[in-house]
Design a protein around this motif. Structure first.
Motif, PDB file in Angstrom:
ATOM      1  N   SER A 161      37.920  45.029  36.141  1.00  0.00           N
ATOM      2  CA  SER A 161      38.190  44.929  37.473  1.00  0.00           C
ATOM      3  C   SER A 161      39.369  43.997  37.116  1.00  0.00           C
ATOM      4  O   SER A 161      39.399  43.639  36.497  1.00  0.00           O
ATOM      5  N   VAL A 162      40.386  43.965  38.668  1.00  0.00           N
ATOM      6  CA  VAL A 162      40.580  42.255  38.280  1.00  0.00           C
ATOM      7  C   VAL A 162      40.431  42.037  40.204  1.00  0.00           C
ATOM      8  O   VAL A 162      41.054  43.063  41.013  1.00  0.00           O
ATOM      9  N   LYS A 163      41.199  40.854  40.426  1.00  0.00           N
ATOM     10  CA  LYS A 163      41.183  40.421  41.427  1.00  0.00           C
ATOM     11  C   LYS A 163      42.449  39.701  42.503  1.00  0.00           C
ATOM     12  O   LYS A 163      43.081  38.718  40.652  1.00  0.00           O
ATOM     13  N   TYR A 164      43.025  39.770  43.059  1.00  0.00           N
ATOM     14  CA  TYR A 164      44.122  39.476  43.464  1.00  0.00           C
ATOM     15  C   TYR A 164      44.635  39.526  44.819  1.00  0.00           C
ATOM     16  O   TYR A 164      43.709  39.872  45.808  1.00  0.00           O
ATOM     17  N   SER A 165      45.455  38.422  45.101  1.00  0.00           N
ATOM     18  CA  SER A 165      45.648  38.550  46.820  1.00  0.00           C
ATOM     19  C   SER A 165      47.362  38.692  46.860  1.00  0.00           C
ATOM     20  O   SER A 165      48.076  38.382  45.135  1.00  0.00           O
TER      21      SER A 165
END
Length: 333
Positions: free
Chosen positions: A300-304
């Protein structure tokens, strides 16, 4: 008196017999006899020429009549009955017939049918076609779409914007998601009612519309330049979003799987964690994205991100409908 009459009859019979006796052909009379023979042949030649001339004119009249009848039939089939069947579609693919026009640009009937038939096929594949109201809605939606695409092509031609075959192939590979050509073609035919060639036409339309939308939106370009400067000066995405308010869209702390196909995730996977990207254009072509990746794992990847939407092209297209600038050649009711 009776004797005189008999003498006259005898002389008449003798004269007739004399006429029937063929004239002897000599060197002096051979030219005369040749001309008599040729004259007899001409009697048969000229009627044949006259008949051939008449046949030619008859063929021309029959051909013109057939062409007129076919033209009337095609016109009634497409512009009165609004037929969307296979025969009608093949006719519009062969003949560049118009279905609408926008600012001097002709909207092709084949483009309209390609999108409209595809939409109906997609709904039928999931048993969601519905009644007449839904069909009417899809007819209007398809017309709006091809008017937008036609206007985009017009602007693209004016500005020298093109889409290469390699760009289409890249977009197609993204759509296929690892499927073989045969499997993808079968899936597209089943769900959208399109051939592989028609799917490529749709991709070309999408890419050219996206390129034009970016090219003419100076407002978005200027805003991107301002945001880029703010990021380089050390401002956070949250602070920038607060500063620009409704002009941008801010989404924070999204965590999604790496196989997410929204386009933003694809860009996020290319960015190092803890950094913010420059303006990115996604495959959807709906605007620019500044993406900050906070965390990335194996799955997964977490971003804004801050989204700078494109508004100029959409506003132009919307004005066509509100100001009734588009001319339709078929009823959409």
């Amino acid at each position: 008196m009776k004797g005189i009459i008999m003498i006259k009859r005898a002389l008449k019979r003798k004269s007739e017999k004399a006429k029937k006796v063929p004239t002897r052909i000599t060197n002096d009379t051979v030219a005369e006899h040749r001309e008599k023979i040729l004259a007899g042949g001409r009697k048969h030649k000229y009627p044949i020429q006259y008949t051939r001339h008449r046949l030619v004119w008859n063929a021309i009249f029959i051909g013109l009549g057939t062409a007129i009848l076919m033209t009337v039939f095609v016109w009634v089939q497409l512009y009165v009955w609004r037929d969307t069947g296979d025969v009608a579609y093949r006719i519009t693919r062969t003949l560049p017939l118009p279905v609408a026009s926008i600012e001097g640009a002709t909207v092709r009937y084949s483009d309209y049918l390609r999108y409209y038939r595809s939409t109906l096929a997609s709904l039928e594949s999931v048993n969601r076609l519905g009644g007449d109201d839904k069909v009417k809605f899809q007819r209007q939606q398809s017309m709006d779409l091809v008017v937008k695409i036609t206007y985009a092509k017009k602007l693209a031609q004016e500005k020298g914007i093109t889409v290469s075959d390699s760009e289409i192939d890249t977009a197609l590979q993204r759509h296929k998601r690892g499927l073989s050509d045969a499997s993808y073609d079968a899936a597209v035919r089943k769900t959208l009612g399109l051939s592989l060639a028609e799917m490529k036409e749709n991709l070309r339309d999408s890419l050219i519309t996206s390129k034009v939308s970016f090219a003419i939106d100076d407002k978005a370009t200027n805003l991107v330049s301002t945001i880029d400067g703010a990021i380089k000066s050390g401002k956070s995405l949250a602070d920038i979003a607060t500063e620009h308010g409704q002009s941008v869209q801010y989404v924070a702390d999204i965590s999604v799987g790496k196989d997410n196909a929204d386009g933003i995730t694809e860009q996020a996977l290319k960015i190092e964690p803890g950094t913010t990207s420059e303006a990115k254009q996604t495959v959807s072509g709906d605007g620019y994205y500044f993406i900050r990746v906070d965390e990335r794992t194996d799955s997964s990847v977490k971003y804004s991100y801050i989204h700078v939407p494109l508004t100029v092209f959409k506003a132009k297209v919307d004005s066509f409908k509100s100001e009734k600038k588009a001319t339709y050649y078929i009823s959409l009711d």
